[in-house]
Design a protein around this motif. Structure first.
Motif, PDB file in Angstrom:
ATOM      1  N   UNK A   1      48.443  37.287  35.000  1.00  0.00           N
ATOM      2  CA  UNK A   1      48.533  38.694  34.587  1.00  0.00           C
ATOM      3  C   UNK A   1      48.971  39.527  35.778  1.00  0.00           C
ATOM      4  N   UNK A   2      49.750  40.576  35.511  1.00  0.00           N
ATOM      5  CA  UNK A   2      50.111  41.523  36.561  1.00  0.00           C
ATOM      6  C   UNK A   2      50.134  42.930  35.997  1.00  0.00           C
ATOM      7  N   UNK A   3      49.637  43.857  36.786  1.00  0.00           N
ATOM      8  CA  UNK A   3      49.639  45.273  36.426  1.00  0.00           C
ATOM      9  C   UNK A   3      50.817  45.921  37.120  1.00  0.00           C
ATOM     10  N   UNK A   4      51.678  46.568  36.343  1.00  0.00           N
ATOM     11  CA  UNK A   4      52.938  47.045  36.893  1.00  0.00           C
ATOM     12  C   UNK A   4      52.754  48.131  37.939  1.00  0.00           C
ATOM     13  N   UNK A   5      51.778  48.998  37.755  1.00  0.00           N
ATOM     14  CA  UNK A   5      51.660  50.182  38.606  1.00  0.00           C
ATOM     15  C   UNK A   5      51.341  49.840  40.052  1.00  0.00           C
ATOM     16  N   UNK A   6      50.450  48.874  40.274  1.00  0.00           N
ATOM     17  CA  UNK A   6      50.016  48.579  41.641  1.00  0.00           C
ATOM     18  C   UNK A   6      50.141  47.110  42.024  1.00  0.00           C
ATOM     19  N   UNK A   7      50.641  46.276  41.092  1.00  0.00           N
ATOM     20  CA  UNK A   7      50.854  44.870  41.409  1.00  0.00           C
ATOM     21  C   UNK A   7      49.604  44.009  41.403  1.00  0.00           C
ATOM     22  N   UNK A   8      48.500  44.564  40.906  1.00  0.00           N
ATOM     23  CA  UNK A   8      47.282  43.749  40.797  1.00  0.00           C
ATOM     24  C   UNK A   8      47.564  42.523  39.949  1.00  0.00           C
ATOM     25  N   UNK A   9      47.049  41.361  40.394  1.00  0.00           N
ATOM     26  CA  UNK A   9      47.292  40.112  39.667  1.00  0.00           C
ATOM     27  C   UNK A   9      45.990  39.350  39.414  1.00  0.00           C
ATOM     28  N   UNK A  10      46.050  38.474  38.448  1.00  0.00           N
ATOM     29  CA  UNK A  10      44.953  37.561  38.161  1.00  0.00           C
ATOM     30  C   UNK A  10      45.564  36.271  37.623  1.00  0.00           C
ATOM     31  N   UNK A  11      44.914  35.149  37.933  1.00  0.00           N
ATOM     32  CA  UNK A  11      45.403  33.847  37.488  1.00  0.00           C
ATOM     33  C   UNK A  11      44.252  33.035  36.915  1.00  0.00           C
ATOM     34  N   UNK A  12      44.545  32.183  35.970  1.00  0.00           N
ATOM     35  CA  UNK A  12      43.507  31.318  35.424  1.00  0.00           C
ATOM     36  C   UNK A  12      43.063  30.322  36.486  1.00  0.00           C
ATOM     37  N   UNK A  13      41.861  29.820  36.340  1.00  0.00           N
ATOM     38  CA  UNK A  13      41.328  28.874  37.316  1.00  0.00           C
ATOM     39  C   UNK A  13      42.168  27.602  37.378  1.00  0.00           C
ATOM     40  N   UNK A  14      42.752  27.211  36.261  1.00  0.00           N
ATOM     41  CA  UNK A  14      43.512  25.964  36.222  1.00  0.00           C
ATOM     42  C   UNK A  14      44.816  26.030  37.010  1.00  0.00           C
ATOM     43  N   UNK A  15      45.298  27.234  37.303  1.00  0.00           N
ATOM     44  CA  UNK A  15      46.565  27.359  38.039  1.00  0.00           C
ATOM     45  C   UNK A  15      46.393  28.082  39.370  1.00  0.00           C
ATOM     46  N   UNK A  16      45.218  28.605  39.633  1.00  0.00           N
ATOM     47  CA  UNK A  16      44.988  29.374  40.850  1.00  0.00           C
ATOM     48  C   UNK A  16      45.294  28.513  42.080  1.00  0.00           C
TER      49      UNK A  16
END
Length: 122
Positions: free
Chosen positions: A47-62
């Protein structure tokens, strides 16, 4: 309004691929990557938030996958390194126009790309 996903292919375990998701018609506030393997439910990848570039990834791909964006091209990327056979799936980019709420589930998004196949051989 369209999301165009590309970059999938057939690779060997340990290889890398970069998926792209180009948005046309508008800029979205939130983008996500999901994947769906045969016989399985669609699952959250990144996931990425367009405004500030915050990201998150699932544990399986982190630690192996990285989501990023290019503001000028209105495009989101998924860099996939150290690919494993279990990463084999159709990968979908998704986007939404609203800001609040969860981002882990397919129902959290209201626009979808067409999907791109990623196959990792052992």
């Amino acid at each position: 309004v369209q999301l165009q996903a590309s970059g999938g292919g057939l690779v060997q375990a340990g290889d890398s691929l970069r998926l792209s998701c180009a948005a046309s018609g508008r800029t979205f506030s939130r983008y996500g990557w999901f994947r769906q393997a045969p016989g399985k439910e669609r699952e959250f990848v990144a996931y990425i938030r367009w405004s500030d570039g915050y990201t998150d990834h699932s544990e399986s791909v982190k630690g192996r996958f990285t989501i990023s964006k290019d503001n000028a091209k209105n495009t989101v990327f998924l860099q996939m390194n150290s690919l494993k056979p279990e990463d084999t799936a159709v990968y979908y980019c998704a986007a939404r126009t609203y800001s609040r709420g969860s981002y882990y589930y397919p129902e959290d998004y209201n626009y979808w790309g067409q999907g791109t196949q990623v196959t990792v051989s052992s």
